[in-house]
Enzyme design. Structure first.
Site, PDB file in Angstrom:
ATOM      1  N   ASP A  49       0.841  -1.188   0.000  1.00 33.90           N
ATOM      2  CA  ASP A  49       0.000   0.000   0.000  1.00 33.90           C
ATOM      3  C   ASP A  49       0.880   1.244   0.000  1.00 33.90           C
ATOM      4  O   ASP A  49       1.636   1.481   0.939  1.00 33.90           O
ATOM      5  CB  ASP A  49      -0.901  -0.020   1.248  1.00 33.90           C
ATOM      6  CG  ASP A  49      -1.812   1.186   1.322  1.00 33.90           C
ATOM      7  OD1 ASP A  49      -2.796   1.222   0.578  1.00 33.90           O
ATOM      8  OD2 ASP A  49      -1.546   2.094   2.145  1.00 33.90           O
ATOM      9  N   TYR A  54       3.539   9.903  -0.679  1.00 37.10           N
ATOM     10  CA  TYR A  54       4.657   9.225  -0.018  1.00 37.10           C
ATOM     11  C   TYR A  54       5.950   9.350  -0.819  1.00 37.10           C
ATOM     12  O   TYR A  54       7.031   9.106  -0.297  1.00 37.10           O
ATOM     13  CB  TYR A  54       4.347   7.734   0.178  1.00 37.10           C
ATOM     14  CG  TYR A  54       3.112   7.427   0.976  1.00 37.10           C
ATOM     15  CD1 TYR A  54       2.465   8.398   1.738  1.00 37.10           C
ATOM     16  CD2 TYR A  54       2.569   6.145   0.960  1.00 37.10           C
ATOM     17  CE1 TYR A  54       1.322   8.107   2.453  1.00 37.10           C
ATOM     18  CE2 TYR A  54       1.420   5.845   1.675  1.00 37.10           C
ATOM     19  CZ  TYR A  54       0.803   6.827   2.414  1.00 37.10           C
ATOM     20  OH  TYR A  54      -0.334   6.518   3.121  1.00 37.10           O
ATOM     21  N   LYS A  79      -2.984   5.906  -3.525  1.00 42.43           N
ATOM     22  CA  LYS A  79      -4.007   6.875  -3.118  1.00 42.43           C
ATOM     23  C   LYS A  79      -3.819   8.183  -3.861  1.00 42.43           C
ATOM     24  O   LYS A  79      -2.694   8.585  -4.170  1.00 42.43           O
ATOM     25  CB  LYS A  79      -3.918   7.139  -1.605  1.00 42.43           C
ATOM     26  CG  LYS A  79      -3.943   5.905  -0.740  1.00 42.43           C
ATOM     27  CD  LYS A  79      -3.783   6.278   0.737  1.00 42.43           C
ATOM     28  CE  LYS A  79      -3.600   5.052   1.596  1.00 42.43           C
ATOM     29  NZ  LYS A  79      -2.258   4.422   1.385  1.00 42.43           N
ATOM     30  N   HIS A 112      -7.453   9.787  -0.658  1.00 40.16           N
ATOM     31  CA  HIS A 112      -6.670   9.817   0.579  1.00 40.16           C
ATOM     32  C   HIS A 112      -7.405  10.513   1.724  1.00 40.16           C
ATOM     33  O   HIS A 112      -7.356  10.045   2.863  1.00 40.16           O
ATOM     34  CB  HIS A 112      -5.328  10.521   0.313  1.00 40.16           C
ATOM     35  CG  HIS A 112      -4.216  10.026   1.167  1.00 40.16           C
ATOM     36  ND1 HIS A 112      -2.916   9.952   0.737  1.00 40.16           N
ATOM     37  CD2 HIS A 112      -4.201   9.572   2.440  1.00 40.16           C
ATOM     38  CE1 HIS A 112      -2.149   9.473   1.695  1.00 40.16           C
ATOM     39  NE2 HIS A 112      -2.908   9.239   2.740  1.00 40.16           N
TER      40      HIS A 112
END
Length: 289
Positions: A49, A54, A79, A112
């Site tokens: 995930d 990120y 996301k 998100h």
């Protein structure tokens, strides 16, 4: 019963997702990402995930490209970040995510955060991706009941999952009941409450009873509740411990005692705090840029 890495949950569209997966939030070092994912695959992980914010989708690509595990055995999720919400922006951001990950499709794509006045348009774009079979399942993260109810008014496709902060201090019982009623899976992030329960005497006693570590008790609690759980363990030792979650179970007394630890304490932001969310967006973009 969740008794192995092969144990999977059937989402509302029939897609099967592993109960236990690896999240890569804040894992940005190339060596760590590659080594962690490769080690996770050795232990049996198949679900990974990530998220656009990120800033490690390309690192995930490098790791899985070196694996001999077939693509159809992997479950890869990402996301859509706040600044990329809105119909046209989602379609562009999704193409970038596919390119970054080096895949032809995603197994799951999530909103998100529920940004007011935007997430319904974001969902419309995600429905298009789903209809075009670019994504096997679409869902949301950090949505409360009122967000889901508002989305349902305009949605043609029901979210497959709602991934929210969940741990014994914040078990999300009311939200879980809502999700169950509407056929939406419950996913957990921050399942260990950032270590806030590691010194808890109740968890400690239960761990001693079963001869396991406190983090194993907490993760097993998630498994007993059949919650789709993402861990963030990059050390081989922790991954081995997670693999041993399937060697024991918690009894009714254990579950009752853990259930009494609920306090409502969050270790992450409240999705209703829109002002915080906007500030958080800028902070995280700076952190990962």
């Amino acid at each position: 019963m969740v008794n192995s890495f092969q144990s999977r949950y059937r989402l509302n569209n029939g897609v099967m997702i592993p109960y236990l997966g690896m999240g890569v939030f804040q894992v940005t070092d190339q060596q760590h990402v590659a080594g962690a994912i490769e080690k996770a695959l050795e232990f049996g992980y198949r679900s990974f995930d990530t998220g656009a914010v990120y800033n490690n989708e390309k690192l995930v690509r490098q790791a899985i490209s070196r694996s001999d595990v077939p693509r159809d055995e992997l479950f890869i999720s990402s996301k859509i970040w706040n600044g990329d919400q809105g119909y046209d922006k989602v379609l562009t951001a999704f193409e970038h995510t596919l390119e970054n990950l080096g895949v032809d499709y995603l197994d799951m794509y999530l909103i998100h955060w529920p940004l007011t006045e935007v997430y319904t348009e974001t969902w419309r774009a995600m429905e298009r991706l789903y209809d075009e079979k670019m994504v096997r399942a679409i869902g949301v993260a950090n949505f409360k009941e009122h967000h889901l109810a508002n989305l349902a008014v305009k949605a043609n496709v029901k979210p497959a999952i709602d991934q929210v902060e969940t741990h014994p201090l914040l078990p999300q019982n009311e939200l879980r009941a809502y999700l169950a009623e509407h056929g939406i899976a419950h996913g957990a992030w921050s399942p260990l409450a950032k270590g806030a329960l590691f010194q808890n005497p109740v968890i400690g006693e239960i761990a001693a009873k079963h001869g396991v570590h406190v983090d194993q008790v907490i993760l097993r609690w998630h498994m007993e509740r059949k919650t789709i759980t993402m861990t963030r363990s990059i050390s081989g030792k922790r991954m081995l411990e997670n693999a041993q979650l399937f060697n024991f179970s918690l009894d009714a007394s254990d579950m009752k005692r853990i259930g009494q630890l609920e306090s409502g304490k969050r270790v992450g932001p409240d999705p209703d705090d829109v002002e915080f969310m906007l500030a958080s967006m800028e902070k995280e973009r700076a952190m990962f840029s």
